[in-house]
Motif scaffolding. Structure first.
Motif, PDB file in Angstrom:
ATOM      1  N   ALA A  10       0.838  -1.208   0.000  1.00  0.00           N
ATOM      2  CA  ALA A  10       0.000   0.000   0.000  1.00  0.00           C
ATOM      3  C   ALA A  10       0.873   1.259   0.000  1.00  0.00           C
ATOM      4  CB  ALA A  10      -0.928   0.001   1.214  1.00  0.00           C
ATOM      5  N   ARG A  13       2.771   1.561  -3.403  1.00  0.00           N
ATOM      6  CA  ARG A  13       1.887   2.016  -4.462  1.00  0.00           C
ATOM      7  C   ARG A  13       1.647   3.525  -4.374  1.00  0.00           C
ATOM      8  NH1 ARG A  13      -3.609   0.379  -6.731  1.00  0.00           N
ATOM      9  NH2 ARG A  13      -4.340   2.035  -5.405  1.00  0.00           N
ATOM     10  N   ARG A  14       1.389   3.980  -3.136  1.00  0.00           N
ATOM     11  CA  ARG A  14       1.098   5.396  -2.958  1.00  0.00           C
ATOM     12  C   ARG A  14       2.300   6.266  -3.320  1.00  0.00           C
ATOM     13  NH1 ARG A  14       1.061   9.875  -1.457  1.00  0.00           N
ATOM     14  NH2 ARG A  14       3.136   9.730  -0.573  1.00  0.00           N
ATOM     15  N   GLN A  17       2.806   6.358  -7.046  1.00  0.00           N
ATOM     16  CA  GLN A  17       1.784   7.238  -7.589  1.00  0.00           C
ATOM     17  C   GLN A  17       2.236   8.690  -7.509  1.00  0.00           C
ATOM     18  OE1 GLN A  17      -1.654   6.099  -5.400  1.00  0.00           O
ATOM     19  NE2 GLN A  17      -3.036   6.338  -7.109  1.00  0.00           N
ATOM     20  N   ALA A  21       2.935  11.726 -10.306  1.00  0.00           N
ATOM     21  CA  ALA A  21       2.159  12.960 -10.278  1.00  0.00           C
ATOM     22  C   ALA A  21       3.043  14.188 -10.079  1.00  0.00           C
ATOM     23  CB  ALA A  21       1.116  12.886  -9.154  1.00  0.00           C
ATOM     24  N   ARG A 106       3.116  17.784   6.149  1.00  0.00           N
ATOM     25  CA  ARG A 106       1.699  17.709   5.829  1.00  0.00           C
ATOM     26  C   ARG A 106       0.861  17.122   6.958  1.00  0.00           C
ATOM     27  NH1 ARG A 106       0.766  21.068   2.531  1.00  0.00           N
ATOM     28  NH2 ARG A 106       2.188  21.191   0.798  1.00  0.00           N
ATOM     29  N   THR A 108       0.707  14.027   7.563  1.00  0.00           N
ATOM     30  CA  THR A 108       0.260  12.677   7.204  1.00  0.00           C
ATOM     31  C   THR A 108       0.982  11.619   8.034  1.00  0.00           C
ATOM     32  OG1 THR A 108       1.761  12.913   5.348  1.00  0.00           O
ATOM     33  CG2 THR A 108      -0.571  13.063   4.885  1.00  0.00           C
ATOM     34  N   LEU A 111      -1.318  10.322  10.407  1.00  0.00           N
ATOM     35  CA  LEU A 111      -2.204   9.274   9.872  1.00  0.00           C
ATOM     36  C   LEU A 111      -1.502   7.924   9.910  1.00  0.00           C
ATOM     37  CD1 LEU A 111      -4.647   8.168   8.231  1.00  0.00           C
ATOM     38  CD2 LEU A 111      -3.465   8.935   6.178  1.00  0.00           C
ATOM     39  N   SER A 115      -2.315   4.426  12.289  1.00  0.00           N
ATOM     40  CA  SER A 115      -2.895   3.326  11.524  1.00  0.00           C
ATOM     41  C   SER A 115      -2.198   2.039  11.937  1.00  0.00           C
ATOM     42  CB  SER A 115      -2.695   3.556  10.027  1.00  0.00           C
ATOM     43  OG  SER A 115      -3.401   4.701   9.623  1.00  0.00           O
TER      44      SER A 115
ATOM     45  N   LEU B  85      -3.628  14.810   4.683  1.00  0.00           N
ATOM     46  CA  LEU B  85      -3.994  14.509   3.300  1.00  0.00           C
ATOM     47  C   LEU B  85      -2.767  14.520   2.407  1.00  0.00           C
ATOM     48  CD1 LEU B  85      -7.026  16.966   3.113  1.00  0.00           C
ATOM     49  CD2 LEU B  85      -7.098  14.545   3.683  1.00  0.00           C
ATOM     50  N   TYR B  86      -2.761  13.614   1.434  1.00  0.00           N
ATOM     51  CA  TYR B  86      -1.736  13.644   0.395  1.00  0.00           C
ATOM     52  C   TYR B  86      -2.300  14.467  -0.757  1.00  0.00           C
ATOM     53  CZ  TYR B  86       0.628   9.984   2.947  1.00  0.00           C
ATOM     54  OH  TYR B  86       1.276   9.273   3.918  1.00  0.00           O
ATOM     55  N   MET B  89      -2.958  13.245  -4.501  1.00  0.00           N
ATOM     56  CA  MET B  89      -3.849  12.134  -4.806  1.00  0.00           C
ATOM     57  C   MET B  89      -5.269  12.645  -5.037  1.00  0.00           C
ATOM     58  SD  MET B  89      -2.693   9.384  -1.926  1.00  0.00           S
ATOM     59  CE  MET B  89      -2.876   7.828  -2.764  1.00  0.00           C
ATOM     60  N   ALA B  93      -8.540   7.896  -4.598  1.00  0.00           N
ATOM     61  CA  ALA B  93      -7.282   7.160  -4.437  1.00  0.00           C
ATOM     62  C   ALA B  93      -6.801   7.259  -2.999  1.00  0.00           C
ATOM     63  CB  ALA B  93      -6.233   7.705  -5.396  1.00  0.00           C
ATOM     64  N   PHE B  94      -6.982   8.450  -2.416  1.00  0.00           N
ATOM     65  CA  PHE B  94      -6.545   8.645  -1.032  1.00  0.00           C
ATOM     66  C   PHE B  94      -7.341   7.752  -0.084  1.00  0.00           C
ATOM     67  CE2 PHE B  94      -7.227  11.039   2.992  1.00  0.00           C
ATOM     68  CZ  PHE B  94      -5.960  10.850   3.511  1.00  0.00           C
ATOM     69  N   ASP B  96      -8.875   5.050  -0.797  1.00  0.00           N
ATOM     70  CA  ASP B  96      -8.492   3.664  -1.064  1.00  0.00           C
ATOM     71  C   ASP B  96      -7.184   3.330  -0.330  1.00  0.00           C
ATOM     72  OD1 ASP B  96      -8.758   1.138  -2.772  1.00  0.00           O
ATOM     73  OD2 ASP B  96      -6.723   1.811  -3.235  1.00  0.00           O
ATOM     74  N   PHE B  97      -6.252   4.281  -0.380  1.00  0.00           N
ATOM     75  CA  PHE B  97      -4.980   4.079   0.328  1.00  0.00           C
ATOM     76  C   PHE B  97      -5.212   3.918   1.832  1.00  0.00           C
ATOM     77  CE2 PHE B  97      -1.669   6.341   2.802  1.00  0.00           C
ATOM     78  CZ  PHE B  97      -0.673   5.392   2.702  1.00  0.00           C
ATOM     79  N   VAL B  98      -6.028   4.804   2.391  1.00  0.00           N
ATOM     80  CA  VAL B  98      -6.288   4.729   3.829  1.00  0.00           C
ATOM     81  C   VAL B  98      -6.949   3.393   4.168  1.00  0.00           C
ATOM     82  CG1 VAL B  98      -7.521   5.762   5.775  1.00  0.00           C
ATOM     83  CG2 VAL B  98      -6.439   7.223   4.084  1.00  0.00           C
ATOM     84  N   GLN B 145     -11.725   9.905   5.770  1.00  0.00           N
ATOM     85  CA  GLN B 145     -10.661   8.936   6.052  1.00  0.00           C
ATOM     86  C   GLN B 145     -10.780   8.370   7.472  1.00  0.00           C
ATOM     87  OE1 GLN B 145      -7.808   9.182   8.205  1.00  0.00           O
ATOM     88  NE2 GLN B 145      -8.378  11.188   8.978  1.00  0.00           N
TER      89      GLN B 145
END
Lengths: 269, 342
Positions: A10, A13-14, A17, A21, A106, A108, A111, A115, B85-86, B89, B93-94, B96-98, B145
């Motif tokens: 996961a 992949r992120r 991605q 981008a 950010r 994140t 997060l 998790s 947040l990313y 994305m 997609a975000f 889905d990632f979470v 999320q």
């Protein structure tokens, strides 16, 4: 185990991605490919490049000169990859600088830290992603080398071609792993890039210092030198100890990253 | 579901929270109410396992948040103060990632993402890059999320910050809809948020819980010492005498007086602890021939509540809650309490 792999995937992949981008990723790739192509052209086709030298060599041999046998295809790989090994030292810090700094900036990281995913999984996923990106940088270079080398007579062994590139990939992975650790220490992308570059200079100097130091210290230091092991691989000297050293650097980077994120979580105010 | 006992956290030598104790029952919504800097975010971060506590314990579903962090992480959805947040994305997609890192199985993932998108009104923007979203949308993605993996416990740190009034209503309804299946703890500095969404409220000030109550009781308590502002016509001294003799009046203050063509208008603030203070006042004024031009209930702000809670003795508060339970103060006025805290 499955959960762990799913988590790593996961993250992987992120991260990938986000490379696709990110405009800067394309810029880096373009610059790297331009430099690579330029170097390859110089080394191969310039007035005193490999082909020219080969022609002179052939002429001398035909004229009855007694010269030691030279494998010019091998020389080409050696010269090109040694130069690349130097060039990537400038590219790699840029690839690794944002790995954790962005997460910290950010928020994140909060997060990820809340998790059900371990710091290890995050670090491994990130490293795999950035190494994948690095591999895509190298791949086109391998294509045009292969085209040129296919004309070599006698033909070169595939392994002679593959080991140096695997070496380049391992060198990249080791440096990126350390760079990832450095990026986990700061909020600032620029600081991460500069610190990583500084570390690379030290590692690079280590090679030179090791040559001058006497006794055990010198050999010990030489043994830790990434560039020395890279050079060995480029020369086709495949030694398990070289692979072990690269592996250790990669592991060290991941380990320190996981620890520093854990510590960051504890001290954060 | 959530049990917090004697929790404290020091930043260096400065205590951010001290000896916090409260609990949240399964399926309940608890509002964590306090001014900025009271220690709300710190408490949320400890509950989520992001920060270790300096002392005390916090348990979620029976698991200690720091010792058994992984167990807890599997059971919580967490919206931090700044939505994590990313930006590069898309919303979909975000989420889905979470869902992936929260361990939602591959078969459920698409469903859960759709559910979260729908709940937060994001379905139409699912393909939009988060970078391009406004603050309000980002906040909603942050909430999405937190619920995408259907966690039993949801921790929301200031969920309505940055939203416009319309979105605030949506989000409050969304949170209310989560009760029952989920246990929710949300922090806020906005009083109406608590009275509208929460079953119970814990009020925190300077790192300490100063009161834990059912929401209705808090509202009652707030209106107990309510004040009125009046504009009267007539003799100032007469007005003063009349007002001061009204039953239940505890404090009387003349704000100003203005000369009009038809006489002098005086402005007053009257504080009363009678449950039907408004009625008492009007009756007294009419009986004594004073003309009333304006009468307005001064709405208690969060500041008043804090002042009240932090200065008075606890026993007094308890008595007051028992003594005052006038039902009309619960519904009609609860909505319009000043959103006064900076």
């Amino acid at each position: 185990m499955n959960v762990l792999l799913a988590n790593i995937f996961a993250i992987y992949r992120r991260e990938l991605q986000s490379y696709f981008a990110a405009p800067w990723a394309y810029v880096i790739a373009a610059i790297f490919w331009a430099i690579g192509a330029f170097l390859f052209t110089i080394i191969t086709f310039s007035d005193n490049g490999i082909i020219a030298q080969g022609q002179i060599y052939d002429m001398q041999v035909q004229a009855g000169g007694q010269l030691p046998p030279i494998d010019f295809a091998y020389e080409l790989i050696r010269m090109f990859l040694s130069t690349l090994g130097f060039i990537v030292l400038f590219i790699l810090p840029i690839l690794s600088m944002g790995l954790y700094t962005e997460e910290r900036k950010r928020g994140t990281l909060e997060l990820l830290a809340t998790s059900p995913i371990t710091n290890w999984a995050v670090a491994v996923g990130k490293l795999l992603a950035v190494v994948t990106f690095f591999a895509t940088l190298i791949l086109p270079l391998m294509v045009y080398q292969a085209i040129v080398l296919s004309a070599a007579n006698p033909p070169i062994q595939p392994l002679v071609f593959l080991w140096p590139h695997l070496g380049l990939l391992l060198l990249g992975a080791a440096v990126l792993s350390l760079g990832m650790f450095i990026s986990s220490l700061t909020d600032s992308t620029i600081v991460a890039a500069i610190a990583t570059f500084g570390l690379l200079v030290v590692l690079w100097l280590m090679d030179t210092i090791a040559d001058r130091l006497p006794g055990v210290l010198g050999t010990g230091l030489a043994h830790l030198s990434l560039l020395k092991h890279y050079t060995n691989l480029v020369l086709g000297i495949v030694d398990t100890s070289s692979l072990m050293v690269f592996g250790s650097y990669i592991f060290l980077g991941i380990f320190l990253t996981a620890q520093s994120i854990e510590a960051f979580r504890f001290q954060r105010s | 579901m959530i049990e917090v006992e004697h929790l404290s956290k020091l930043y260096g030598a400065t205590p951010a929270i001290q000896d916090i104790t409260f609990s949240v029952e399964s399926g309940e919504i608890l509002g964590f109410l306090g001014p900025n800097g009271a220690g709300k975010t710190t408490t949320m971060r400890i509950l989520s396992g992001y920060l270790p506590a300096s002392g005390g314990t916090a348990k979620i579903a029976g698991f200690e948040v720091h010792e058994q962090s992984m167990e807890v992480r599997q059971r919580i959805g967490y919206l931090p103060e700044n939505p994590p947040l990313y930006l590069d994305m898309t919303i979909e997609a975000f989420l889905d990632f979470v869902a992936r890192i929260k361990g939602v199985s591959a078969g459920d993932r698409a469903n859960r993402v759709n559910y979260a998108l729908e709940k937060c009104n994001l379905t139409e923007r699912r393909k939009t890059l988060i970078r391009k979203l406004s603050k309000g949308f980002r906040q909603r993605v942050g909430i999405a999320q937190a619920i995408v993996h259907d966690p039993p416990v949801i921790i929301l740190d200031e969920p309505t910050v940055g939203l416009d009034p319309r979105q605030i209503i949506d989000v409050r309804n969304l949170i209310k809809g989560l009760a029952g299946d989920h246990t929710v703890i949300l922090s806020t500095h906005i009083l109406p948020e608590v009275s509208m969404t929460c079953d119970r409220v814990a009020i925190i000030n300077r790192g300490q819980v100063v009161a834990t109550n059912r929401t209705e009781e808090l509202t009652t308590q707030m209106f107990a010492g309510s004040a009125y502002e009046l504009e009267l016509d007539g003799e100032i001294e007469q007005a003063r005498t009349v007002l001061s003799q009204v039953k239940g009046v505890t404090d009387l203050e003349q704000l100003s007086s203005v000369s009009h063509s038809d006489g002098i208008h005086s402005y007053w603030r009257v504080r009363s602890d009678a449950p039907d203070a408004g009625r008492e006042l009007t009756i007294a004024l009419v009986r004594n021939g004073l003309h009333l031009y304006e009468m307005r209930r001064v709405q208690a702000s969060l500041e008043d509540v804090f002042l009240q809670l932090t200065t008075e003795e606890k026993t007094e508060i308890a008595e007051r809650i028992e003594a005052d339970s006038s039902p009309e103060s619960l519904n009609s006025d609860a909505v319009s309490i000043e959103e006064g805290m900076p």
